[in-house]
Design a protein around this motif. Structure first.
Motif, PDB file in Angstrom:
ATOM      1  N   PHE A 138      22.296   3.972   6.620  1.00 28.38           N
ATOM      2  CA  PHE A 138      20.846   3.861   6.831  1.00 28.38           C
ATOM      3  C   PHE A 138      20.142   5.072   6.221  1.00 28.38           C
ATOM      4  N   VAL A 139      20.670   6.267   6.456  1.00 27.57           N
ATOM      5  CA  VAL A 139      20.051   7.479   5.919  1.00 27.57           C
ATOM      6  C   VAL A 139      20.048   7.441   4.386  1.00 27.57           C
ATOM      7  N   ALA A 140      21.119   6.950   3.785  1.00 31.75           N
ATOM      8  CA  ALA A 140      21.179   6.856   2.319  1.00 31.75           C
ATOM      9  C   ALA A 140      20.056   5.965   1.788  1.00 31.75           C
ATOM     10  N   HIS A 141      19.848   4.827   2.428  1.00 30.56           N
ATOM     11  CA  HIS A 141      18.779   3.918   1.996  1.00 30.56           C
ATOM     12  C   HIS A 141      17.402   4.504   2.304  1.00 30.56           C
ATOM     13  N   HIS A 142      17.296   5.134   3.449  1.00 25.06           N
ATOM     14  CA  HIS A 142      16.037   5.769   3.852  1.00 25.06           C
ATOM     15  C   HIS A 142      15.626   6.801   2.809  1.00 25.06           C
ATOM     16  N   TYR A 143      16.556   7.632   2.424  1.00 26.34           N
ATOM     17  CA  TYR A 143      16.297   8.677   1.429  1.00 26.34           C
ATOM     18  C   TYR A 143      15.849   8.080   0.091  1.00 26.34           C
ATOM     19  N   THR A 144      16.614   7.107  -0.416  1.00 24.03           N
ATOM     20  CA  THR A 144      16.289   6.578  -1.739  1.00 24.03           C
ATOM     21  C   THR A 144      14.956   5.833  -1.745  1.00 24.03           C
ATOM     22  N   ARG A 145      14.651   5.115  -0.688  1.00 23.60           N
ATOM     23  CA  ARG A 145      13.396   4.357  -0.658  1.00 23.60           C
ATOM     24  C   ARG A 145      12.200   5.282  -0.466  1.00 23.60           C
ATOM     25  N   TYR A 146      12.182   6.019   0.624  1.00 24.57           N
ATOM     26  CA  TYR A 146      10.976   6.770   0.967  1.00 24.57           C
ATOM     27  C   TYR A 146      10.716   7.934   0.021  1.00 24.57           C
ATOM     28  N   LEU A 147      11.748   8.700  -0.295  1.00 20.85           N
ATOM     29  CA  LEU A 147      11.482   9.829  -1.183  1.00 20.85           C
ATOM     30  C   LEU A 147      11.203   9.369  -2.606  1.00 20.85           C
ATOM     31  N   GLY A 148      11.778   8.241  -3.005  1.00 22.20           N
ATOM     32  CA  GLY A 148      11.453   7.676  -4.307  1.00 22.20           C
ATOM     33  C   GLY A 148      10.001   7.237  -4.378  1.00 22.20           C
ATOM     34  N   ASP A 149       9.531   6.598  -3.314  1.00 23.65           N
ATOM     35  CA  ASP A 149       8.141   6.144  -3.301  1.00 23.65           C
ATOM     36  C   ASP A 149       7.166   7.300  -3.126  1.00 23.65           C
ATOM     37  N   LEU A 150       7.589   8.318  -2.422  1.00 32.12           N
ATOM     38  CA  LEU A 150       6.740   9.498  -2.263  1.00 32.12           C
ATOM     39  C   LEU A 150       6.536  10.210  -3.602  1.00 32.12           C
ATOM     40  N   ALA A 151       7.544  10.158  -4.446  1.00 26.46           N
ATOM     41  CA  ALA A 151       7.456  10.824  -5.761  1.00 26.46           C
ATOM     42  C   ALA A 151       6.976   9.837  -6.827  1.00 26.46           C
ATOM     43  N   GLY A 152       7.888   9.033  -7.343  1.00 26.54           N
ATOM     44  CA  GLY A 152       7.567   8.135  -8.450  1.00 26.54           C
ATOM     45  C   GLY A 152       6.556   7.055  -8.112  1.00 26.54           C
ATOM     46  N   GLY A 153       6.516   6.657  -6.857  1.00 26.68           N
ATOM     47  CA  GLY A 153       5.566   5.622  -6.465  1.00 26.68           C
ATOM     48  C   GLY A 153       4.120   6.033  -6.659  1.00 26.68           C
ATOM     49  N   GLN A 154       3.882   7.307  -6.691  1.00 24.19           N
ATOM     50  CA  GLN A 154       2.503   7.777  -6.889  1.00 24.19           C
ATOM     51  C   GLN A 154       1.966   7.374  -8.260  1.00 24.19           C
ATOM     52  N   VAL A 155       2.857   7.268  -9.230  1.00 21.97           N
ATOM     53  CA  VAL A 155       2.460   6.822 -10.565  1.00 21.97           C
ATOM     54  C   VAL A 155       1.937   5.389 -10.482  1.00 21.97           C
ATOM     55  N   VAL A 156       2.636   4.547  -9.723  1.00 20.66           N
ATOM     56  CA  VAL A 156       2.209   3.149  -9.588  1.00 20.66           C
ATOM     57  C   VAL A 156       0.874   3.077  -8.852  1.00 20.66           C
ATOM     58  N   GLY A 157       0.707   3.884  -7.825  1.00 21.91           N
ATOM     59  CA  GLY A 157      -0.561   3.898  -7.106  1.00 21.91           C
ATOM     60  C   GLY A 157      -1.729   4.239  -8.014  1.00 21.91           C
ATOM     61  N   LYS A 158      -1.550   5.230  -8.875  1.00 18.75           N
ATOM     62  CA  LYS A 158      -2.614   5.607  -9.821  1.00 18.75           C
ATOM     63  C   LYS A 158      -2.847   4.510 -10.850  1.00 18.75           C
ATOM     64  N   LEU A 159      -1.768   3.855 -11.267  1.00 17.09           N
ATOM     65  CA  LEU A 159      -1.888   2.757 -12.221  1.00 17.09           C
ATOM     66  C   LEU A 159      -2.699   1.606 -11.625  1.00 17.09           C
ATOM     67  N   LEU A 160      -2.467   1.288 -10.358  1.00 19.29           N
ATOM     68  CA  LEU A 160      -3.211   0.195  -9.721  1.00 19.29           C
ATOM     69  C   LEU A 160      -4.712   0.482  -9.755  1.00 19.29           C
ATOM     70  N   GLU A 161      -5.066   1.741  -9.542  1.00 18.80           N
ATOM     71  CA  GLU A 161      -6.483   2.104  -9.572  1.00 18.80           C
ATOM     72  C   GLU A 161      -7.036   2.054 -10.998  1.00 18.80           C
ATOM     73  N   LYS A 162      -6.321   2.674 -11.926  1.00 24.27           N
ATOM     74  CA  LYS A 162      -6.822   2.795 -13.297  1.00 24.27           C
ATOM     75  C   LYS A 162      -6.837   1.462 -14.036  1.00 24.27           C
ATOM     76  N   THR A 163      -5.759   0.704 -13.927  1.00 27.82           N
ATOM     77  CA  THR A 163      -5.625  -0.523 -14.712  1.00 27.82           C
ATOM     78  C   THR A 163      -6.238  -1.737 -14.031  1.00 27.82           C
ATOM     79  N   TYR A 164      -6.082  -1.801 -12.700  1.00 27.50           N
ATOM     80  CA  TYR A 164      -6.510  -3.008 -11.986  1.00 27.50           C
ATOM     81  C   TYR A 164      -7.721  -2.776 -11.078  1.00 27.50           C
ATOM     82  N   GLY A 165      -8.172  -1.532 -10.968  1.00 27.26           N
ATOM     83  CA  GLY A 165      -9.321  -1.231 -10.125  1.00 27.26           C
ATOM     84  C   GLY A 165      -9.048  -1.376  -8.638  1.00 27.26           C
ATOM     85  N   ILE A 166      -7.769  -1.264  -8.240  1.00 26.79           N
ATOM     86  CA  ILE A 166      -7.407  -1.446  -6.831  1.00 26.79           C
ATOM     87  C   ILE A 166      -7.309  -0.096  -6.138  1.00 26.79           C
ATOM     88  N   THR A 167      -8.124   0.081  -5.115  1.00 28.01           N
ATOM     89  CA  THR A 167      -8.034   1.243  -4.237  1.00 28.01           C
ATOM     90  C   THR A 167      -8.090   0.714  -2.809  1.00 28.01           C
TER      91      THR A 167
END
Length: 196
Positions: A102-131
């Motif tokens: 569980f900890v292995a999956h927790h680490y890969t999901r949450y810390l991955g989204d905390l880091a790289g996921g921020q790029v997708v969040g910015k893309l949603l705003e810039k490209t699709y106008g979603i905030t």
């Protein structure tokens, strides 16, 4: 890590990051995340009192409430999300995870989204106008400083009571988590609606 690079450079993620998908192509991914995070957070609730897994069950990290609002705002289904077979297999692995896995999956999901996921969040705003609703999944402001949170998380990992064999199991499962994610992304490349 080679498997991390494979996930980052998948056909689906490349199309999403290039703004080549219609919003329905992203909505389908958000629905997959409903299945994945629903299983991960349900398993976390079951393991909340476990001495190994319990410290990692951090309410401020929960993504499911945001995902429910996002999918609804994007026009997807929260009652019956369209889960791909690959997502179902990933969710089954999460539901069956012992505390260390569980900890292995927790680490890969949450810390991955905390880091790289921020790029997708910015893309949603810039490209699709979603905030706001539609992009809440990427809002980790409840954690405060991301860098301080990563230090806190690292301390939890360092303090986990694992011997060398158990540490290897956790690392192997983290690689497996990336592979499961890649399988979902590969399926998304075929299943996601394409731009007209």
């Amino acid at each position: 890590m080679v498997v991390h690079e494979r996930a980052h450079h998948s056909t689906y993620m490349a199309a999403l990051l290039a703004g080549e998908l219609p919003i329905a192509g992203y909505t389908l991914l958000a629905e997959q995340y409903l299945g994945i995070y629903g299983a991960l957070e349900a398993r976390g609730d079951e393991l909340a009192d476990d001495p190994v897994a319990g410290p990692f069950v951090i309410d401020e990290l929960r993504r499911l409430p945001a995902l429910l609002r996002d999918v609804e705002a994007l026009g997807g289904s929260t009652a019956a999300p369209r889960l791909l077979p690959e997502t179902e297999a990933y969710a089954a692995r999460l539901r069956a995870a012992d505390p260390a896995r569980f900890v292995a999956h927790h680490y890969t999901r949450y810390l991955g989204d905390l880091a790289g996921g921020q790029v997708v969040g910015k893309l949603l705003e810039k490209t699709y106008g979603i905030t706001g609703a539609g992009a809440l999944f990427y809002d980790f402001s409840a954690l405060g400083s991301p860098s301080r949170f990563r230090v806190r998380y690292r301390a939890l990992l360092d303090g986990a009571p694992w011997d060398e064999i158990e540490q290897r199991r956790v690392c192997d499962e983290a690689v497996r988590a990336f592979e499961l994610n890649i399988t979902v992304l590969d399926a998304m490349a075929t299943a996601a609606p394409k731009a007209a």
